[in-house]
Design a protein around this motif. Sequence first.
Motif, PDB file in Angstrom:
ATOM      1  N   UNK A  15       0.867  -1.013  -0.004  1.00 25.43           N
ATOM      2  CA  UNK A  15       0.094  -0.544   0.043  1.00 25.43           C
ATOM      3  C   UNK A  15       1.170   0.763   0.307  1.00 25.43           C
ATOM      4  N   UNK A  16       2.334   1.082   0.707  1.00 26.16           N
ATOM      5  CA  UNK A  16       2.621   2.477   1.261  1.00 26.16           C
ATOM      6  C   UNK A  16       3.362   2.749   0.133  1.00 26.16           C
ATOM      7  N   UNK A  17       3.871   1.410  -1.017  1.00 24.85           N
ATOM      8  CA  UNK A  17       4.585   1.575  -2.207  1.00 24.85           C
ATOM      9  C   UNK A  17       3.791   1.944  -3.268  1.00 24.85           C
ATOM     10  N   UNK A  18       2.295   2.178  -3.514  1.00 31.45           N
ATOM     11  CA  UNK A  18       1.277   2.367  -4.780  1.00 31.45           C
ATOM     12  C   UNK A  18       0.570   1.536  -5.340  1.00 31.45           C
ATOM     13  N   UNK A  19       0.151   0.367  -4.282  1.00 29.86           N
ATOM     14  CA  UNK A  19      -0.161  -0.886  -4.376  1.00 29.86           C
ATOM     15  C   UNK A  19      -1.447  -0.037  -5.029  1.00 29.86           C
TER      16      UNK A  19
END
Length: 117
Positions: free
Chosen positions: A24-28
Amino acid sequence: MTPDGLFEMLVEQTPACGPAREALLSGGTFGVWDGLVPADQLFHTYRTRLRIAQKRGRATLGLAETVGLLERMEDELLRIGWIDTTDRAWAFTLFLNATATTVLACASVALSLHEMD
C-alpha cells in the motif's frame, strides 16, 4: 475505504500483513468486493490453493495461518479484499469482517516465481 484506513487495519494478523502494508505504501492498488462469503466456503477454497501452491513450489505468505483461521470461523460471513503490488509480483487477499472494519487475516501466493519462505 481509504488507503490510510486499510493501512491502519493491517497489523500483525498473519505474516502477510506487513508486506501488504508495504505494498500500500508503495502505491499498490486495493479494493474490497461487494457481498459476503461464509468462512467455511473460503476455508475449502484456500485450503486447496495452499495445497496447490505447496505442490508447485510457489512462495506463500500467511496462507497456512489464514486457512487455519477460516476453519475456526466456520459459517461466519466475511468480506474479501485485495492488494496488488506495483510490480505485480504478489497479490494479497484480505479477509475482513462483515462490515469491512477489521482485517482478520491476509494471505498471498507469489504471482512470479520466488523461493519458498
